[in-house]
Design a protein around this motif. Structure first.
Motif, short mmCIF file in Angstrom:
data_model
loop_
_atom_site.label_atom_id
_atom_site.label_comp_id
_atom_site.label_asym_id
_atom_site.label_seq_id
_atom_site.Cartn_x
_atom_site.Cartn_y
_atom_site.Cartn_z
N VAL A 440 -12.95 -5.01 9.39
CA VAL A 440 -12.39 -5.18 7.37
C VAL A 440 -12.53 -3.24 7.36
O VAL A 440 -10.35 -3.72 6.92
N MET A 441 -12.41 -2.21 7.07
CA MET A 441 -11.58 -1.22 6.76
C MET A 441 -10.67 -1.19 7.40
O MET A 441 -10.03 -0.02 6.52
N ALA A 442 -10.21 -1.36 8.77
CA ALA A 442 -8.99 -0.19 9.00
C ALA A 442 -7.74 -1.86 8.72
O ALA A 442 -6.35 -1.02 9.04
N ALA A 443 -8.14 -2.27 7.58
CA ALA A 443 -6.64 -2.98 6.41
C ALA A 443 -6.26 -1.87 5.44
O ALA A 443 -5.53 -1.52 5.40
N ILE A 444 -7.18 -0.69 5.51
CA ILE A 444 -6.22 0.68 5.25
C ILE A 444 -5.41 0.93 5.94
O ILE A 444 -4.30 1.02 5.35
N GLY A 445 -5.44 1.48 6.72
CA GLY A 445 -4.46 1.76 8.28
C GLY A 445 -3.73 0.65 8.01
O GLY A 445 -2.19 1.12 7.70
N VAL A 446 -4.22 -0.11 8.16
CA VAL A 446 -2.52 -0.79 8.14
C VAL A 446 -1.39 -1.29 7.11
O VAL A 446 -0.36 -1.05 7.29
N ALA A 447 -2.21 -1.21 5.99
CA ALA A 447 -1.49 -1.20 4.55
C ALA A 447 -0.90 -0.17 4.59
O ALA A 447 -0.24 0.20 3.99
N THR A 448 -1.12 1.19 5.24
CA THR A 448 -0.78 2.41 4.87
C THR A 448 0.17 2.49 5.88
O THR A 448 1.47 2.87 4.81
N CYS A 449 0.42 1.88 6.67
CA CYS A 449 1.50 1.78 7.46
C CYS A 449 2.82 0.83 7.24
O CYS A 449 4.13 1.05 7.18
N GLN A 450 2.47 -0.26 6.92
CA GLN A 450 2.65 -0.97 6.24
C GLN A 450 3.84 -0.38 4.77
O GLN A 450 4.97 -1.12 4.03
N GLY A 451 3.07 -0.10 3.99
CA GLY A 451 3.10 0.62 2.24
C GLY A 451 3.66 1.91 2.44
O GLY A 451 4.99 2.00 2.09
N LEU A 452 3.38 2.91 2.51
CA LEU A 452 4.23 4.08 3.29
C LEU A 452 4.70 4.37 4.39
O LEU A 452 5.93 5.44 3.70
N VAL A 453 5.00 3.99 5.05
CA VAL A 453 5.82 4.52 6.00
C VAL A 453 6.57 3.85 6.10
O VAL A 453 8.13 3.47 6.08
N ARG A 454 6.72 1.97 6.43
CA ARG A 454 7.89 1.14 6.31
C ARG A 454 8.78 0.83 5.54
O ARG A 454 9.04 0.41 5.08
N GLY A 455 7.57 1.16 4.30
CA GLY A 455 8.38 0.77 2.54
C GLY A 455 8.07 -0.19 1.95
O GLY A 455 8.35 -0.75 1.37
N ASP A 456 7.82 -0.79 2.71
CA ASP A 456 7.08 -3.06 2.50
C ASP A 456 6.23 -2.90 1.53
O ASP A 456 4.29 -3.15 2.07
N LEU A 457 5.91 -2.44 0.16
CA LEU A 457 4.72 -2.13 -0.49
C LEU A 457 3.91 -3.95 -0.56
O LEU A 457 2.72 -3.53 -1.10
N ASP A 458 4.48 -4.92 -1.14
CA ASP A 458 4.15 -6.08 -0.81
C ASP A 458 2.98 -6.72 -0.53
O ASP A 458 2.56 -7.19 -0.42
#
Length: 763
Positions: A440-458
């Motif tokens: 479950v905690m790997a969600a933080i890594g997924v979200a980091t790449c989505q939001g901070l790298v790809r800019g897809d914050l939603d």
């Protein structure tokens, strides 16, 4: 502001199916169902594995279960000394390890072992750290039970075994293998050590290079990765730490002369001006030379490629041994890169035999790590890491390792790719693999790449919400501190998306959830509340909350603790945003002085402090001091992180603005355009750092007098920014204002552009 919230968190772990770059569109209910199933399955598997491992913890196969019975240090991770009688034969000397030469720190180490608790010996590969720890244990604790978990699951199984022993040593050679997801946390360490009614020593060793990684994790420019490393650093902060240097002191060399009748020691003494004694005895330099020589045509080029693959696996953070099948797949790229068939490589069987044979005593280029598994001799990755010209880890290697990894290992690879090497695509692929395995905690890594790298914050926000739902459902192995960490990340991402009131409510929920934590652990969500409060517009209250957290941090943890430093950071931030730029400068200077004088870190915090010091010096109107300070800060970022690192790009964008303000618009334009060019290699065009750089380029194009080009740039930016950021974002408003001033067109509602500093200071 960048990356200073050093929050709770740590395991890197569980979520759902998908591929790197995919957008999660399933409803929360659907995702929760998938996650719950996988997390429950993972828990059942872990419980079964722990039961199997409990019987393996005592060293029956390695001499006994009491310390005095472990006679051969080689069996617990100490490198055997090379034979000098016949380097090629591999025949060891009568004793694989020479007599122990006491190190300068041996008396202190022995006293620490006698006291009990968590003791870590740090040093470079072949510095002699494992031997020093082993001999201290043998001298002081001969009747203690000796327990050596083989991996992270074994460490969890060790807790019950340790609790059944009145006196025991838990031996963790190469501590980095046990840290991280589902490994050694502060809570698990407390369970191992107990309440003081038993004498327990957790005795560990750690390579200095790995220790440095744990000090610098989070340097990728956001709070998320810093938080992922926080619990690992929290474990290390609880240790009594001893450094063993690779180079021996004159006193140590003199003590070694008493054993010069051993020809191996005598030979090492002859080279002590060039190598450490333990380094030479362990044959590190000889093995390095053998690997380098193996690339020669018609010698062992395929074997050298196998070693190169194993070395890069270790550099990437893959600590488990590789099978021959994995090595065979991995090595092909390295062989092709060096010339392939032109090198006239040997057969696969010959290559593997050469790479795995014990050339010097029991030491070879590849070391056994269980049946039919091999790891690189750790002297070799240390040498490669220290070489500034070393080639990056190939994409093929990342892909193969991610495919080989267990879920927790995949998550660790993800943070290594993200933090150490800024390999965003490989990081996301690793996190998704961990998620698919049920962490479950790997969600933080997924979200980091989505939001901070790809800019897809939603999408990042949806990812975190789904993970939190699973954690609250109680079907995953997520502790209270980890749940708080997930919630903090959700608050952070929500704030980045401009939903500040919503972020504040989420941050307050993190504080409520932290009621079960210790007061010191509960400080971190309070910092998040302070930040969210300021971002929601109440800078005075944010400053008050930050000051209260700082006072409690000093009282509970001490003024040198990382969390206290984070509190001080927030106080400086909100002092400035509340209108006292000069006061903020004084606070940044004081914080920088404190970090330097006390030798505190991590390096990311020092860089963040100095970048903010430069920002606020210029916001305060001190261009005379601010410009040279920014030049120094940008140079430090490039030197330490590399010219294309996100934080370096942010610092260089700030330098562009400072240079333009100092009356050098052409130089400012050149700096901004260089940032844009360097950012094209792997940084998304919608990343805030790149968007700020594009605005600066348009701004200084106008200042250079090219009005037509400036209008074209601002027009393009306005369309792009409005779509990517929304119509009320600061960059959009600034673009509209500048364009209105240039063209004389507009409806009169545009707010006047004043300055970029407050926006740039967010990075």
């Amino acid at each position: 502001m960048a990356a200073v919230i050093a929050a709770v968190l740590s395991a890197v772990a569980d979520v759902w199916p998908g591929t790197a770059g995919s957008v999660l569109v399933a409803g929360v209910g659907v995702v929760v169902g998938v996650l719950s199933t996988r997390a429950t399955s993972r828990l059942d598997t872990d419980a079964q594995q722990s039961r199997r491992l409990a019987d393996e913890l005592f060293f029956h196969d390695q001499g006994g279960r009491r310390v005095w019975e472990i006679a051969d240090p080689v069996r617990v991770g100490v490198y055997a000394a090379a034979s000098i009688e016949s380097d090629e034969s591999g025949d060891p000397s009568p004793a694989c390890t020479p007599s122990f030469v006491r190190r300068d720190r041996s008396p202190e180490l022995e006293r620490a072992v006698q006291r009990g608790g968590f003791v870590v010996v740090v040093g470079e590969s072949t510095a002699g750290k494992s031997r020093a720890a082993f001999e201290a244990m043998r001298a002081c604790l001969p009747d203690h039970a000796f327990i050596r978990p083989r991996n992270r699951p074994g460490l969890r199984a060790a807790v019950e075994v340790v609790q059944g022993e009145r006196r025991c040593v838990v031996w963790l050679d190469d501590l980095q293998k046990y840290l991280g997801s589902y490994g050694l946390t502060a809570h698990l360490l407390e369970r191992l050590l107990g309440d003081g009614t038993r004498h327990v020593v957790v005795l560990a060793t750690m390579r200095a290079q790995e220790r440095a990684h744990f000090l610098t994790d989070g340097m990728s420019g956001d709070p998320t990765s810093a938080e992922m490393a926080r619990e690992q650093r929290e474990v290390l902060d609880r240790a009594t730490e001893f450094r063993i240097d690779r180079t021996w002191t004159p006193a140590e060399v003199e003590r070694a002369r008493a054993f010069a009748d051993d020809p191996r020691v005598a030979a090492a003494l002859e080279h002590c001006d060039q190598f450490g004694l333990a380094e030479y005895l362990a044959a590190g330099p000889k093995l390095l030379a053998a690997w380098q020589d193996g690339w020669a045509p018609s010698t062992h080029p395929r074997g050298a490629a196998i070693v190169a693959a194993a070395v890069d696996a270790r550099r990437a953070g893959f600590y488990r041994g590789l099978t021959p099948a994995a090595l065979r797949s991995l090595h092909e790229h390295y062989l092709r890169q060096r010339g392939g068939a032109r090198l006239r490589p040997e057969s696969w069987e010959q290559a593997l035999a050469w790479a795995t044979q014990a050339v010097y005593a029991t030491t070879g280029l590849l070391m056994p790590d269980g049946p039919d598994h091999y790891v690189a001799f750790d002297y070799l990755p240390d040498v490669v890491d220290a070489d500034p010209t070393a080639a990056p880890i190939p994409g093929e290697t990342w892909q193969e390792l991610i495919g080989q990894a267990e879920p927790a290992e995949a998550a660790y690879l993800g943070w290594a790719a993200y933090d150490w090497y800024q390999q965003w695509d490989h990081a996301e692929a690793a996190f998704v693999a961990a998620v698919n395995g049920g962490h479950v905690m790997a969600a933080i890594g997924v979200a980091t790449c989505q939001g901070l790298v790809r800019g897809d914050l939603d999408t990042a926000i949806d990812t975190l919400r789904s993970a939190i739902a699973v954690a609250r459902a109680g079907t995953a192995n997520v502790g209270s501190a980890q749940l708080v960490g997930l919630t903090e990340q959700l608050a952070f991402m929500t704030g980045l998306a401009g939903r500040h009131s919503e972020a504040l409510e989420i941050a307050r929920q993190a504080v409520a959830d932290s009621a079960v934590l210790s007061p010191g652990e509960a400080l971190t969500p309070r910092i998040v509340v302070a930040r969210s409060t300021g971002q929601a517009g109440d800078t005075a209250l944010a400053l008050q909350l930050a000051r209260e957290a700082e006072a409690d941090g000093i009282r509970l943890l001490g003024e040198d603790h990382l969390t206290t430093m984070s509190c001080r950071f927030e106080v400086a931030v909100w002092t400035g945003y509340d209108g006292d730029a000069d006061g903020a400068v004084r606070l940044w200077e004081a914080l920088d002085d404190h970090l330097v004088e006390k030798g505190l870190g991590p390096a990311e915090l020092i860089l963040d402090v100095r970048r903010n010091l430069a920002y606020w010096t210029l916001i305060a109107g001190d261009v005379e001091h601010g410009l040279p300070l920014f030049e120094s800060v940008a140079a430090d970022h490039a030197r330490i992180l590399g010219a294309q690192h996100l934080l370096t790009l942010a610092a260089r964008t700030g330098l562009a603005h400072a240079t333009g303000q100092a009356g050098q618009p052409q130089q400012a334009l050149r700096i901004a355009e260089a940032v844009i060019a360097d950012g094209r290699d792997g940084t998304p065009a919608v990343h805030p750092v790149i968007l700020n750089a594009r605005f600066e380029a348009a701004l200084w194009t106008r200042a250079c007098g090219d009005m037509e080009a400036a209008i074209t740039r601002f027009d393009s930016l306005l369309d792009h920014f409005s779509e990517a950021l929304g119509s009320d974002h600061g960059l959009v408003l600034d673009c509209r204002s500048c364009l209105s001033q240039l063209t004389g067109q507009g409806d009169g509602s545009e707010q006047p552009y004043r300055d970029s500093w407050m926006r740039l200071a967010d990075w």
